[in-house]
Design a protein around this motif. Structure first.
Motif, short mmCIF file in Angstrom:
data_model
loop_
_atom_site.label_atom_id
_atom_site.label_comp_id
_atom_site.label_asym_id
_atom_site.label_seq_id
_atom_site.Cartn_x
_atom_site.Cartn_y
_atom_site.Cartn_z
N GLN A 41 0.83 -1.20 0.00
CA GLN A 41 0.00 0.00 0.00
C GLN A 41 0.87 1.25 0.00
O GLN A 41 1.56 1.54 0.96
N TRP A 42 0.83 1.98 -1.12
CA TRP A 42 1.57 3.23 -1.24
C TRP A 42 0.63 4.38 -0.92
O TRP A 42 -0.53 4.38 -1.35
N SER A 43 1.10 5.37 -0.22
CA SER A 43 0.28 6.54 0.08
C SER A 43 0.26 7.48 -1.12
O SER A 43 1.06 7.35 -2.04
N ALA A 44 -0.66 8.42 -1.10
CA ALA A 44 -0.75 9.42 -2.18
C ALA A 44 0.54 10.22 -2.26
O ALA A 44 1.00 10.57 -3.35
N GLU A 45 1.14 10.51 -1.11
CA GLU A 45 2.41 11.24 -1.09
C GLU A 45 3.52 10.41 -1.72
O GLU A 45 4.37 10.93 -2.45
N ASP A 46 3.51 9.09 -1.45
CA ASP A 46 4.52 8.21 -2.03
C ASP A 46 4.44 8.21 -3.55
O ASP A 46 5.46 8.15 -4.25
N LEU A 47 3.23 8.26 -4.09
CA LEU A 47 3.02 8.14 -5.54
C LEU A 47 3.04 9.48 -6.26
O LEU A 47 2.79 9.52 -7.47
N ALA A 48 3.33 10.55 -5.56
CA ALA A 48 3.31 11.88 -6.17
C ALA A 48 4.29 11.98 -7.33
O ALA A 48 4.00 12.60 -8.36
N VAL A 49 5.47 11.36 -7.18
CA VAL A 49 6.47 11.42 -8.25
C VAL A 49 5.99 10.64 -9.47
O VAL A 49 6.09 11.12 -10.61
N VAL A 50 5.44 9.45 -9.25
CA VAL A 50 4.97 8.62 -10.36
C VAL A 50 3.80 9.29 -11.08
O VAL A 50 3.61 9.12 -12.29
N ARG A 51 3.03 10.07 -10.36
CA ARG A 51 1.91 10.79 -10.97
C ARG A 51 2.35 12.08 -11.65
O ARG A 51 1.53 12.78 -12.24
N GLY A 52 3.63 12.42 -11.57
CA GLY A 52 4.14 13.62 -12.23
C GLY A 52 3.84 14.90 -11.50
O GLY A 52 3.90 15.98 -12.08
N LEU A 53 3.54 14.81 -10.19
CA LEU A 53 3.23 16.01 -9.41
C LEU A 53 4.51 16.68 -8.90
O LEU A 53 4.55 17.90 -8.74
N TYR A 100 12.65 -3.34 -7.29
CA TYR A 100 11.42 -3.87 -6.69
C TYR A 100 10.34 -2.79 -6.50
O TYR A 100 9.15 -3.07 -6.69
N PHE A 101 10.74 -1.60 -6.09
CA PHE A 101 9.74 -0.58 -5.77
C PHE A 101 9.10 0.03 -7.02
O PHE A 101 7.91 0.34 -7.02
N LEU A 102 9.87 0.20 -8.10
CA LEU A 102 9.29 0.85 -9.29
C LEU A 102 8.14 0.07 -9.89
O LEU A 102 7.08 0.64 -10.16
N PRO A 103 8.26 -1.24 -10.15
CA PRO A 103 7.09 -1.97 -10.67
C PRO A 103 5.92 -1.97 -9.69
O PRO A 103 4.76 -1.96 -10.10
N SER A 104 6.22 -1.97 -8.39
CA SER A 104 5.15 -1.92 -7.39
C SER A 104 4.39 -0.60 -7.47
O SER A 104 3.15 -0.57 -7.42
N MET A 105 5.12 0.50 -7.62
CA MET A 105 4.49 1.82 -7.70
C MET A 105 3.72 1.98 -9.01
O MET A 105 2.64 2.58 -9.03
N LEU A 106 4.26 1.45 -10.09
CA LEU A 106 3.56 1.53 -11.37
C LEU A 106 2.27 0.72 -11.34
O LEU A 106 1.26 1.13 -11.92
N HIS A 107 2.30 -0.42 -10.66
CA HIS A 107 1.08 -1.21 -10.51
C HIS A 107 0.03 -0.43 -9.74
O HIS A 107 -1.16 -0.43 -10.09
N ALA A 108 0.45 0.26 -8.67
CA ALA A 108 -0.50 1.05 -7.88
C ALA A 108 -1.08 2.20 -8.68
O ALA A 108 -2.20 2.63 -8.44
N LEU A 109 -0.33 2.69 -9.66
CA LEU A 109 -0.79 3.78 -10.52
C LEU A 109 -1.73 3.28 -11.62
O LEU A 109 -2.34 4.08 -12.32
N ASP A 110 -1.88 1.96 -11.75
CA ASP A 110 -2.61 1.37 -12.88
C ASP A 110 -1.92 1.80 -14.17
O ASP A 110 -2.53 2.30 -15.11
N PHE A 111 -0.59 1.58 -14.18
CA PHE A 111 0.26 2.04 -15.28
C PHE A 111 -0.22 1.54 -16.64
O PHE A 111 -0.37 2.31 -17.58
N HIS A 112 -0.49 0.25 -16.74
CA HIS A 112 -0.89 -0.31 -18.04
C HIS A 112 -2.24 0.23 -18.48
O HIS A 112 -2.46 0.48 -19.67
N GLY A 113 -3.14 0.40 -17.55
CA GLY A 113 -4.46 0.89 -17.91
C GLY A 113 -4.46 2.31 -18.43
O GLY A 113 -5.36 2.71 -19.16
N ARG A 114 -3.42 3.06 -18.07
CA ARG A 114 -3.33 4.46 -18.48
C ARG A 114 -2.42 4.70 -19.69
O ARG A 114 -2.35 5.81 -20.19
N ARG A 115 -1.70 3.67 -20.12
CA ARG A 115 -0.80 3.84 -21.26
C ARG A 115 -1.58 3.81 -22.57
O ARG A 115 -2.63 3.17 -22.70
#
Length: 208
Positions: free
Chosen positions: A59-71, A132-147
């Motif tokens: 479980q990644w927090s919104a703050e954790d995923l801020a970089v992956v979301r481009g914020l 390990y962390f990058l694929p985990s964070m991309l999964h939380a972002l629904d990376f494939h669904g948004r590509r």
């Protein structure tokens, strides 16, 4: 270093054909944060996660995923909109290297800009956080669904990204650009100009 990376991101906004529109340039804080979080969860010197840790269930927090979301940092895009992410890494807190993450293939390419060999223990333990962390964070972002369709040559899997070491003779080097023809006596003025450029580009983007 981060001040100049900020300048590159700002230039990328106005000169996308030169700097590449589908590349994210991160600052040095991202790797430091990932490494600290990795050592907190897995233990210092760990080269793989604990058995209790699940890559696709963490479980990644919104703050954790801020970089992956481009914020953050300013000037980056959501990772589902880019192909490559460049991450400066301070390995062993003494050795700077660059990790180029190819999001279209799910691979990490590590290179040393000064063409020095990266010690094996640094590669194995201090880059595990990226693997390990990058694929985990991309999964939380629904990376494939948004590509966009056609952007992917692989499917995000529940396993670490492979790490590829770029040989010293294949590390990209700048072979064009301005000619540095100033003298040693002019270095004081050059440093002042560099300081001014950093300051001017540190302003809010909306005011430029």
């Amino acid at each position: 270093m981060d001040a100049y990376l900020h300048i590159l991101r700002k230039r990328q906004r106005y000169y996308s054909t030169v700097y590449g529109p589908r590349i994210n340039i991160l600052d040095s804080q991202f790797y430091s944060w990932l490494l600290n979080d990795w050592e907190r969860l897995m233990g210092s010197g760990a080269d793989k996660p604990r058995r209790s840790w699940s890559m696709f269930k963490h479980q990644w927090s919104a703050e954790d995923l801020a970089v992956v979301r481009g914020l953050v940092p300013v000037g980056t895009k959501p990772w589902n909109e880019v192909d490559v992410v460049l991450i400066p890494c301070n390995l062993g807190r003494t050795h700077w290297a660059l990790a180029s993450v190819d999001l279209t293939t799910g691979s990490i390419y590590l290179m040393d800009p000064f063409r020095q060999e990266v010690p094996f223990r640094h590669r194995k333990t201090q880059l595990a956080c990226l693997r390990y962390f990058l694929p985990s964070m991309l999964h939380a972002l629904d990376f494939h669904g948004r590509r966009r369709r056609g952007d992917m040559t692989y499917t995000l899997q529940n396993k670490p990204f492979p790490l590829n070491i770029v040989s010293r003779d294949r590390v990209p080097q700048q072979d064009r650009g301005d000619t540095f023809d100033w003298s040693e006596n002019e270095m004081g003025t050059i440093r002042e100009k560099m300081a001014v450029e950093v300051y001017c580009n540190s302003k809010d983007w909306s005011s430029s």
